[in-house]
Design a protein around this motif. Structure first.
Motif, PDB file in Angstrom:
ATOM      1  N   ASN A   1      69.669  33.168 -65.657  1.00  0.00           N
ATOM      2  CA  ASN A   1      70.130  33.327 -64.284  1.00  0.00           C
ATOM      3  C   ASN A   1      69.030  33.917 -63.395  1.00  0.00           C
ATOM      4  O   ASN A   1      69.198  34.991 -62.813  1.00  0.00           O
ATOM      5  N   PRO A   2      67.896  33.213 -63.296  1.00  0.00           N
ATOM      6  CA  PRO A   2      66.798  33.723 -62.466  1.00  0.00           C
ATOM      7  C   PRO A   2      67.168  33.692 -60.989  1.00  0.00           C
ATOM      8  O   PRO A   2      68.106  33.009 -60.576  1.00  0.00           O
TER       9      PRO A   2
ATOM     10  N   GLU B   1      87.316  33.627 -48.950  1.00  0.00           N
ATOM     11  CA  GLU B   1      87.806  32.443 -49.669  1.00  0.00           C
ATOM     12  C   GLU B   1      86.741  31.884 -50.602  1.00  0.00           C
ATOM     13  O   GLU B   1      87.035  31.494 -51.746  1.00  0.00           O
ATOM     14  N   VAL B   2      85.512  31.837 -50.143  1.00  0.00           N
ATOM     15  CA  VAL B   2      84.430  31.304 -50.961  1.00  0.00           C
ATOM     16  C   VAL B   2      84.174  32.222 -52.154  1.00  0.00           C
ATOM     17  O   VAL B   2      83.967  31.753 -53.280  1.00  0.00           O
ATOM     18  N   ALA B   3      84.196  33.520 -51.934  1.00  0.00           N
ATOM     19  CA  ALA B   3      83.988  34.470 -53.033  1.00  0.00           C
ATOM     20  C   ALA B   3      85.066  34.307 -54.104  1.00  0.00           C
ATOM     21  O   ALA B   3      84.764  34.305 -55.307  1.00  0.00           O
ATOM     22  N   ARG B   4      86.322  34.169 -53.693  1.00  0.00           N
ATOM     23  CA  ARG B   4      87.408  33.984 -54.665  1.00  0.00           C
ATOM     24  C   ARG B   4      87.228  32.674 -55.423  1.00  0.00           C
ATOM     25  O   ARG B   4      87.453  32.613 -56.640  1.00  0.00           O
ATOM     26  N   SER B   5      86.845  31.623 -54.715  1.00  0.00           N
ATOM     27  CA  SER B   5      86.670  30.313 -55.350  1.00  0.00           C
ATOM     28  C   SER B   5      85.587  30.352 -56.422  1.00  0.00           C
ATOM     29  O   SER B   5      85.759  29.826 -57.523  1.00  0.00           O
TER      30      SER B   5
ATOM     31  N   GLY C   1      84.859  32.321 -63.617  1.00  0.00           N
ATOM     32  CA  GLY C   1      83.748  32.944 -64.331  1.00  0.00           C
ATOM     33  C   GLY C   1      82.582  32.029 -64.658  1.00  0.00           C
ATOM     34  O   GLY C   1      81.585  32.480 -65.229  1.00  0.00           O
ATOM     35  N   ARG C   2      82.684  30.744 -64.338  1.00  0.00           N
ATOM     36  CA  ARG C   2      81.586  29.831 -64.678  1.00  0.00           C
ATOM     37  C   ARG C   2      80.273  30.228 -64.018  1.00  0.00           C
ATOM     38  O   ARG C   2      79.186  30.042 -64.573  1.00  0.00           O
ATOM     39  N   TYR C   3      80.394  30.757 -62.799  1.00  0.00           N
ATOM     40  CA  TYR C   3      79.198  31.101 -62.031  1.00  0.00           C
ATOM     41  C   TYR C   3      79.085  32.604 -61.824  1.00  0.00           C
ATOM     42  O   TYR C   3      78.426  33.063 -60.887  1.00  0.00           O
ATOM     43  N   GLY C   4      79.667  33.369 -62.715  1.00  0.00           N
ATOM     44  CA  GLY C   4      79.657  34.806 -62.558  1.00  0.00           C
ATOM     45  C   GLY C   4      80.585  35.213 -61.423  1.00  0.00           C
ATOM     46  O   GLY C   4      81.496  34.480 -61.042  1.00  0.00           O
TER      47      GLY C   4
ATOM     48  N   PRO D   1      66.798  36.957 -48.381  1.00  0.00           N
ATOM     49  CA  PRO D   1      67.864  36.785 -49.383  1.00  0.00           C
ATOM     50  C   PRO D   1      67.324  36.129 -50.647  1.00  0.00           C
ATOM     51  O   PRO D   1      66.511  35.218 -50.568  1.00  0.00           O
ATOM     52  N   ASN D   2      67.768  36.607 -51.774  1.00  0.00           N
ATOM     53  CA  ASN D   2      67.248  36.118 -53.045  1.00  0.00           C
ATOM     54  C   ASN D   2      68.389  35.936 -54.042  1.00  0.00           C
ATOM     55  O   ASN D   2      68.465  36.642 -55.061  1.00  0.00           O
ATOM     56  N   PRO D   3      69.313  34.997 -53.773  1.00  0.00           N
ATOM     57  CA  PRO D   3      70.460  34.807 -54.663  1.00  0.00           C
ATOM     58  C   PRO D   3      70.027  34.302 -56.033  1.00  0.00           C
ATOM     59  O   PRO D   3      68.949  33.728 -56.193  1.00  0.00           O
ATOM     60  N   ARG D   4      70.891  34.523 -56.999  1.00  0.00           N
ATOM     61  CA  ARG D   4      70.609  34.039 -58.352  1.00  0.00           C
ATOM     62  C   ARG D   4      71.090  32.599 -58.517  1.00  0.00           C
ATOM     63  O   ARG D   4      71.895  32.096 -57.744  1.00  0.00           O
ATOM     64  N   LEU D   5      70.541  31.977 -59.572  1.00  0.00           N
ATOM     65  CA  LEU D   5      70.795  30.557 -59.802  1.00  0.00           C
ATOM     66  C   LEU D   5      72.288  30.255 -59.912  1.00  0.00           C
ATOM     67  O   LEU D   5      72.770  29.254 -59.365  1.00  0.00           O
ATOM     68  N   LYS D   6      73.051  31.111 -60.614  1.00  0.00           N
ATOM     69  CA  LYS D   6      74.486  30.843 -60.769  1.00  0.00           C
ATOM     70  C   LYS D   6      75.202  30.862 -59.425  1.00  0.00           C
ATOM     71  O   LYS D   6      76.177  30.131 -59.223  1.00  0.00           O
ATOM     72  N   HIS D   7      74.737  31.687 -58.499  1.00  0.00           N
ATOM     73  CA  HIS D   7      75.348  31.699 -57.173  1.00  0.00           C
ATOM     74  C   HIS D   7      75.055  30.412 -56.423  1.00  0.00           C
ATOM     75  O   HIS D   7      75.910  29.889 -55.701  1.00  0.00           O
ATOM     76  N   LEU D   8      73.833  29.870 -56.586  1.00  0.00           N
ATOM     77  CA  LEU D   8      73.510  28.576 -55.977  1.00  0.00           C
ATOM     78  C   LEU D   8      74.433  27.488 -56.530  1.00  0.00           C
ATOM     79  O   LEU D   8      74.948  26.650 -55.776  1.00  0.00           O
TER      80      LEU D   8
END
Length: 227
Positions: A38-39, A98-102, A107-110, A129-136
């Motif tokens: 999860n870089p 709504e997006v955060a809940r989705s 748990g697939r994307y943390g 901003p430097n989001p992690r790969l799972k968030h993308l």
């Protein structure tokens, strides 16, 4: 740097640092062994630059690195566009809650918080901003950028592909705002109950409106039609 040559973890780390990045030999080792998966977005971009490949290759996109590979549009700009445009026809834009809940639901994307999404949408000047790969991946999945191979996080890593997706989003928004999507949905509900003759009437009426631009409409009843 020769892409056909294999590099040690230490050599690759040196290339990243030489290009202005920040990564350790140990972290590269963990990535290669799959013990870290999860870089951050910056790490993906730094590794791609060092390896002379497109950042999109890490999420199943193209490998070739183009001459103008440096991102022309920021991550927040792309994310704001998705929030503004990519929503169903029967409602307004999604909220960060709504997006955060989705994204966090299965748990697939943390997990991700609505406050962090707000920060990604409207970040302070520094740091970037430097989001992690799972968030993308989660964001791409929520906004329905998925294809047969999985979530299209490539949108955030490939400006050339993003431009094509943006053009499709513009078309989608235009049809939605004109009421076409809602109309088509209602047509799909009723069409199975219609006779072939009624379906032809509907198609003829729609085609006439699109081709002529005539905003007035009357039922095209002719002799023999009402049988």
């Amino acid at each position: 740097m020769n892409r056909s040559q294999r590099y040690t973890n230490a050599q690759l780390a040196q290339f990243v640092v030489a290009n202005g990045g920040d990564i350790t030999e140990g972290y590269i080792c963990l990535l290669r062994k799959g013990r870290r998966a999860n870089p951050t977005l910056q790490t993906v971009q730094d590794l791609a630059a060092a390896l002379e490949v497109s950042p999109a290759v890490f999420v199943g996109g193209r490998e070739e690195r183009l001459g103008d590979e440096q991102p022309r549009r920021s991550f927040p700009d792309k994310l704001r566009r998705l929030f503004r445009v990519a929503h169903p026809s029967d409602r307004g834009p999604y909220t960060p809650e709504e997006v955060a809940r989705s994204i966090s639901s299965d748990g697939r994307y943390g997990s991700i918080s609505s406050s962090y999404i707000r920060e990604l949408l409207n970040p302070p000047p520094q740091p970037l901003p430097n989001p992690r790969l799972k968030h993308l991946l989660g964001l791409a999945d929520h906004f329905n950028l998925a294809d047969d191979d999985g979530p299209q996080a490539v949108y955030f890593l490939d400006d050339h592909l993003a431009a094509r997706i943006d053009a499709e989003l513009d078309d989608y928004a235009a049809l939605r705002d004109a009421g076409v999507l809602e109309f088509v949905t209602r047509m799909a509900e009723y069409a199975p109950q219609w006779s072939p003759h009624r379906r032809r009437q509907a198609i003829d009426s729609i085609s006439h409106a699109l081709e002529s631009g005539d905003s007035t409409w009357r039922f095209p009843c002719k002799k023999g039609d009402a049988q």
